[in-house]
Design an enzyme around this catalytic site. Structure first.
Site, mmCIF file in Angstrom:
data_model
loop_
_atom_site.group_PDB
_atom_site.id
_atom_site.type_symbol
_atom_site.label_atom_id
_atom_site.label_comp_id
_atom_site.label_asym_id
_atom_site.label_seq_id
_atom_site.Cartn_x
_atom_site.Cartn_y
_atom_site.Cartn_z
ATOM 1 N N ARG A 108 0.875 -1.191 0.000
ATOM 2 C CA ARG A 108 0.000 0.000 0.000
ATOM 3 C C ARG A 108 0.902 1.228 0.000
ATOM 4 O O ARG A 108 1.797 1.345 0.839
ATOM 5 C CB ARG A 108 -0.899 0.041 1.231
ATOM 6 C CG ARG A 108 -1.517 1.431 1.418
ATOM 7 C CD ARG A 108 -2.550 1.516 2.506
ATOM 8 N NE ARG A 108 -3.783 0.875 2.080
ATOM 9 C CZ ARG A 108 -4.965 1.086 2.668
ATOM 10 N NH1 ARG A 108 -5.068 1.917 3.688
ATOM 11 N NH2 ARG A 108 -6.043 0.469 2.230
ATOM 12 N N HIS A 135 -7.533 0.815 -6.155
ATOM 13 C CA HIS A 135 -7.707 0.053 -4.902
ATOM 14 C C HIS A 135 -8.430 -1.257 -5.259
ATOM 15 O O HIS A 135 -9.591 -1.461 -4.889
ATOM 16 C CB HIS A 135 -8.518 0.898 -3.917
ATOM 17 C CG HIS A 135 -8.491 0.402 -2.504
ATOM 18 N ND1 HIS A 135 -7.703 -0.660 -2.082
ATOM 19 C CD2 HIS A 135 -9.173 0.823 -1.384
ATOM 20 C CE1 HIS A 135 -7.891 -0.859 -0.790
ATOM 21 N NE2 HIS A 135 -8.774 0.008 -0.352
ATOM 22 N N GLN A 138 -10.372 -3.717 -2.738
ATOM 23 C CA GLN A 138 -11.638 -3.152 -2.255
ATOM 24 C C GLN A 138 -12.790 -3.534 -3.191
ATOM 25 O O GLN A 138 -13.917 -3.793 -2.763
ATOM 26 C CB GLN A 138 -11.502 -1.623 -2.169
ATOM 27 C CG GLN A 138 -12.756 -0.902 -1.719
ATOM 28 C CD GLN A 138 -13.063 -1.094 -0.247
ATOM 29 O OE1 GLN A 138 -12.196 -0.951 0.604
ATOM 30 N NE2 GLN A 138 -14.298 -1.430 0.082
ATOM 31 N N CYS A 272 -16.243 2.505 1.291
ATOM 32 C CA CYS A 272 -15.070 1.663 1.559
ATOM 33 C C CYS A 272 -14.594 1.796 3.003
ATOM 34 O O CYS A 272 -13.939 0.899 3.522
ATOM 35 C CB CYS A 272 -13.946 2.023 0.592
ATOM 36 S SG CYS A 272 -13.492 3.768 0.654
ATOM 37 N N ARG A 317 -13.987 -7.659 2.919
ATOM 38 C CA ARG A 317 -12.583 -7.406 2.537
ATOM 39 C C ARG A 317 -11.731 -8.644 2.855
ATOM 40 O O ARG A 317 -10.882 -9.055 2.082
ATOM 41 C CB ARG A 317 -12.007 -6.211 3.320
ATOM 42 C CG ARG A 317 -12.651 -4.853 3.079
ATOM 43 C CD ARG A 317 -12.467 -4.356 1.671
ATOM 44 N NE ARG A 317 -11.099 -4.408 1.187
ATOM 45 C CZ ARG A 317 -10.111 -3.582 1.541
ATOM 46 N NH1 ARG A 317 -10.339 -2.583 2.347
ATOM 47 N NH2 ARG A 317 -8.890 -3.715 1.033
HETATM 48 N N1 CP Z 1 -11.156 0.538 2.886
HETATM 49 C C1 CP Z 1 -9.869 0.478 3.277
HETATM 50 O O1 CP Z 1 -8.963 0.235 2.472
HETATM 51 O O2 CP Z 1 -9.659 0.704 4.595
HETATM 52 P P1 CP Z 1 -8.247 0.846 5.342
HETATM 53 O O3 CP Z 1 -7.646 2.159 4.879
HETATM 54 O O4 CP Z 1 -8.581 0.836 6.786
HETATM 55 O O5 CP Z 1 -7.369 -0.292 4.933
HETATM 56 N N1 NVA Z 2 -9.673 7.287 -1.218
HETATM 57 C C1 NVA Z 2 -9.291 6.859 0.112
HETATM 58 C C2 NVA Z 2 -9.571 5.418 0.291
HETATM 59 C C3 NVA Z 2 -9.244 4.876 1.659
HETATM 60 C C4 NVA Z 2 -9.526 3.413 1.793
HETATM 61 C C5 NVA Z 2 -7.830 7.182 0.327
HETATM 62 O O1 NVA Z 2 -7.015 6.915 -0.563
HETATM 63 O O2 NVA Z 2 -7.486 7.715 1.386
#
Ligand code: CP
Ligand code: NVA
Length: 330
Positions: A108, A135, A138, A272, A317
């Site tokens: 990530r 993502h 997700q 999400c 998830r």
């Molecule tokens: N939706 C999601 O990716 O959550 P986190 O940022 O908590 O991993």
């Molecule tokens: N768009 C958000 C998604 C978090 C899961 C971000 O990148 O912060």
């Protein structure tokens, strides 16, 4: 023809066919049933994975850890700032080291190129746990939740409201286009997804029976929608200075009672997460004080309503990430 994803990376949904996505969703369903029944599934004992996070996380990290442990894997977590990558060691060098020790790598971080390069250099499957652009894990949870709640994917009317060019919105447009949903981005024009991706998705939608629509009109964009989806207005990695303009641009695209009424009683609400639907977080409280808005992308009323299925979505998830790990490492 049988689907075999062994050895593949999972970097973005654009790389996967609808049949392969279908396979992963079905596999996730099988794992969910096994978990519910208490049936052990330590199919990958003896293998190890590493989770490399350059941004914070709750769901993605925990999903990879629990899924990995359920599958019998050894799991190493490297938090933002605790590896040498980028500071004292180049990405190709880090990738080659991790590839010698681990059977799979979750990443990530910021640029999509980084996750693509990790896959190119490490020689093992790499899974994208969120970049600035996409993502993809997700999406599997979102599709699984829609199918569980509505009984179908094809033909579902899906509306995303908010920052329609962020990682989640980009990925949702691809996911819907691949799987035959009717995707609408309901957002100010300055936050529409990039033209090349819209064009690509329109081609995919033509093949799947779906469609891609962009609109600034809240009523037109949400009337009769089966799914209303939103995400935070400012994503990780964006500077704090953008809050003010983003709030000004997106206030009118908040998911509230009026939006859910346009959609109708059959509609479900997805997010999400994490979400700013009250002032019970430090950032939520700061924004409320500074800009006078106690709820942002979704009102607390909608978030807590029976139409909201965000916690089922969050649970999914884990089941879907387990499917990705298993399918690519087995
Ligand atoms: N939706 C999601 O990716 O959550 P986190 O940022 O908590 O991993
Ligand atoms: N768009 C958000 C998604 C978090 C899961 C971000 O990148 O912060």
């Amino acid at each position: 023809m049988g689907i075999n994803l062994r050895g593949r990376s999972f970097l973005k949904l654009l790389d996967y066919t609808p049949q392969e996505i279908r396979y992963l969703l079905d596999l996730a369903g099988t794992f969910k049933n096994m978990k519910r029944a208490g049936t052990p599934h330590k199919y990958l004992e003896g293998k190890n994975i590493v989770l490399l996070f350059e941004k914070t996380s709750t769901r993605t990290r925990c999903s990879f850890e629990v899924a990995g442990m359920d599958l019998g894997l050894g799991v190493t977590y490297l938090d933002p700032g605790s590896s040498q990558m980028g500071k004292k060691e180049s990405l190709p060098d880090t990738a080659r080291v991790l590839g010698r020790m681990y059977d799979g790598i979750e990443y990530r971080g910021f640029s999509q190129q980084t996750v693509e390069d990790l896959a190119a250099y490490s020689g093992v499957p790499v899974w994208n746990g969120l970049t600035d652009q996409f993502h993809p894990t997700q999406m599997l949870a979102d599709l699984m939740t829609i199918e569980e709640k509505l009984g179908r994917l094809k033909g579902v009317k899906f509306t995303f409201m908010g920052d329609a060019r962020n990682n989640v919105a980009n990925s949702l447009m691809v996911a819907c286009a691949k799987m035959g949903l009717h995707f609408t981005a309901c957002a100010p024009e300055s936050l529409f997804p990039e033209a090349w991706l819209v064009e690509e998705c329109r081609k995919l939608a033509e093949a799947s029976g779906g469609s891609v629509t962009l609109t600034e009109d809240v009523e037109a964009g949400t009337r009769g929608a089966d799914v209303i989806y939103t995400d935070i207005w400012v994503s990780m990695g964006e500077p704090d200075e953008v809050w003010e303009t983003r709030i000004r641009l997106l206030k009118k695209y908040q998911v509230n009672r009026r939006v859910m009424e346009y959609a109708g009683p059959q509609a479900i609400f997805l997010h999400c997460l994490p979400s700013f639907h009250d002032t019970k977080t430090t950032i939520g409280a700061e924004i409320a004080e500074k800009f006078g808005i106690p709820e942002m992308e979704v009102t607390d009323e909608v978030f807590e309503s029976p139409q909201s299925v965000v916690f089922d979505e969050a649970e999914n998830r884990m089941h879907t990430i387990k499917a990705v790990i298993y399918a690519t490492l087995k």
